[in-house]
Write a protein that holds these residues in place. Structure first.
Motif, short mmCIF file in Angstrom:
data_model
loop_
_atom_site.label_atom_id
_atom_site.label_comp_id
_atom_site.label_asym_id
_atom_site.label_seq_id
_atom_site.Cartn_x
_atom_site.Cartn_y
_atom_site.Cartn_z
N HIS A 57 -65.81 69.30 35.20
CA HIS A 57 -64.96 69.23 34.00
C HIS A 57 -64.28 70.57 33.77
O HIS A 57 -64.89 71.64 33.95
CB HIS A 57 -65.78 68.90 32.76
N ASN A 58 -63.02 70.50 33.37
CA ASN A 58 -62.31 71.68 32.88
C ASN A 58 -61.56 71.24 31.63
O ASN A 58 -61.66 70.08 31.20
CB ASN A 58 -61.38 72.25 33.96
N VAL A 59 -60.84 72.15 31.04
CA VAL A 59 -59.98 71.76 29.92
C VAL A 59 -58.60 72.37 30.19
O VAL A 59 -58.47 73.56 30.43
CB VAL A 59 -60.57 72.10 28.53
N VAL A 60 -57.61 71.48 30.23
CA VAL A 60 -56.22 71.86 30.47
C VAL A 60 -55.43 71.40 29.25
O VAL A 60 -55.70 70.33 28.69
CB VAL A 60 -55.68 71.16 31.74
N ILE A 61 -54.46 72.22 28.82
CA ILE A 61 -53.63 71.84 27.68
C ILE A 61 -52.16 71.86 28.10
O ILE A 61 -51.70 72.79 28.76
CB ILE A 61 -53.85 72.79 26.49
N SER A 62 -51.45 70.79 27.73
CA SER A 62 -50.02 70.71 28.01
C SER A 62 -49.37 69.88 26.92
O SER A 62 -50.07 69.27 26.09
CB SER A 62 -49.76 70.04 29.37
N LYS A 63 -48.03 69.81 26.96
CA LYS A 63 -47.36 68.83 26.12
C LYS A 63 -47.86 67.46 26.58
O LYS A 63 -48.08 67.25 27.78
CB LYS A 63 -45.84 68.89 26.32
N GLU A 116 -44.91 69.70 17.70
CA GLU A 116 -44.86 69.22 19.10
C GLU A 116 -46.18 68.50 19.40
O GLU A 116 -47.21 68.83 18.82
CB GLU A 116 -44.68 70.42 20.01
N LYS A 117 -46.14 67.52 20.32
CA LYS A 117 -47.37 66.80 20.67
C LYS A 117 -48.00 67.41 21.92
O LYS A 117 -47.36 67.45 22.98
CB LYS A 117 -47.08 65.32 20.92
N TYR A 118 -49.23 67.86 21.76
CA TYR A 118 -49.98 68.44 22.87
C TYR A 118 -51.27 67.65 23.10
O TYR A 118 -51.83 67.07 22.16
CB TYR A 118 -50.35 69.90 22.57
N THR A 119 -51.72 67.69 24.35
CA THR A 119 -52.96 67.01 24.69
C THR A 119 -53.87 67.95 25.47
O THR A 119 -53.38 68.73 26.30
CB THR A 119 -52.66 65.75 25.55
N ALA A 129 -58.17 59.84 32.12
CA ALA A 129 -58.05 58.53 31.46
C ALA A 129 -59.00 58.45 30.25
O ALA A 129 -58.66 57.87 29.21
CB ALA A 129 -58.37 57.42 32.44
N LEU A 130 -60.18 59.06 30.38
CA LEU A 130 -61.16 59.06 29.29
C LEU A 130 -61.26 60.40 28.59
O LEU A 130 -61.51 60.48 27.39
CB LEU A 130 -62.55 58.70 29.84
N MET A 131 -61.11 61.47 29.39
CA MET A 131 -61.39 62.82 28.85
C MET A 131 -60.11 63.48 28.37
O MET A 131 -59.53 64.32 29.05
CB MET A 131 -62.07 63.68 29.91
N LYS A 132 -59.67 63.08 27.20
CA LYS A 132 -58.48 63.68 26.63
C LYS A 132 -58.50 63.54 25.12
O LYS A 132 -59.23 62.72 24.57
CB LYS A 132 -57.22 63.03 27.19
N GLY A 133 -57.67 64.33 24.47
CA GLY A 133 -57.55 64.24 23.02
C GLY A 133 -56.35 65.03 22.55
O GLY A 133 -55.68 65.72 23.33
N ASP A 134 -56.07 64.92 21.26
CA ASP A 134 -54.92 65.62 20.68
C ASP A 134 -55.25 67.07 20.42
O ASP A 134 -56.34 67.39 19.93
CB ASP A 134 -54.53 64.98 19.33
N PHE A 135 -54.32 67.94 20.74
CA PHE A 135 -54.44 69.37 20.44
C PHE A 135 -53.37 69.66 19.39
O PHE A 135 -52.18 69.66 19.67
CB PHE A 135 -54.22 70.18 21.72
N LEU A 136 -53.83 69.87 18.15
CA LEU A 136 -52.90 69.95 17.02
C LEU A 136 -52.83 71.35 16.44
O LEU A 136 -53.86 71.96 16.16
CB LEU A 136 -53.36 69.00 15.91
N ILE A 137 -51.61 71.83 16.25
CA ILE A 137 -51.41 73.10 15.54
C ILE A 137 -51.12 72.76 14.08
O ILE A 137 -50.13 72.10 13.78
CB ILE A 137 -50.21 73.90 16.14
N LYS A 138 -52.02 73.18 13.20
CA LYS A 138 -51.87 72.80 11.78
C LYS A 138 -50.98 73.78 11.03
O LYS A 138 -50.92 74.95 11.35
CB LYS A 138 -53.24 72.77 11.11
#
Ligand code: ZN
Length: 138
Positions: A57-63, A116-119, A129-138
């Protein structure tokens, strides 16, 4: 109960702990970043027992719109490159970890825009497919 209060308190700061397991799941579906954060720290933990070759597992962030393209390129990169393509569409990426391991990722929030929408996702083949979620700037 004290523990719960403590973790909520640290959540309000510029960091979060994200846990992945052997069932190909993250424990968070959403990460919210307070707008005041310049850097945001993600502590990635792998609570399982399987190796990173099998269940990395890693964590990658993109649009959000760039995620599919990045995961396709990740397969060509392979495990030696932690499944992270060298691409400007990758806004942040951690190392790949296996069961019992952890790593830390420092995210430069200056690259992100409110609205902007980031994941965030795991770029190990098939995992997003399973390991994702929203990355939100508040
Ligand atoms: Zn994974």
């Amino acid at each position: 109960m004290i523990f719960t209060l403590f973790s909520q308190n640290s959540f309000a700061k510029c960091e979060v702990t994200l846990t992945g397991n052997d069932q190909m799941q993250f424990d968070l579906k959403k990460i919210e970043v307070p707008g005041s954060c310049k850097k945001f720290k993600i502590n990635l933990k792998h609570s399982g027992k399987l190796t990173k070759q099998v269940m990395g597992h890693n964590v990658v962030i993109s649009k959000t719109e760039d995620m599919t393209e990045i995961t396709q390129k990740a397969m060509a990169v392979g495990i030696k490159g932690d499944y992270v393509p060298k691409d400007s569409k990758v806004l942040a990426a951690s190392k790949l970890v296996g069961g019992g391991e952890h790593t830390t990722l420092s995210v430069d929030i200056g690259k992100f825009k409110k609205g902007e929408k980031y994941t965030f996702f795991c770029s190990f083949p098939g995992h997003y497919a399973l390991m994702k979620g929203d990355f939100l700037i508040k």
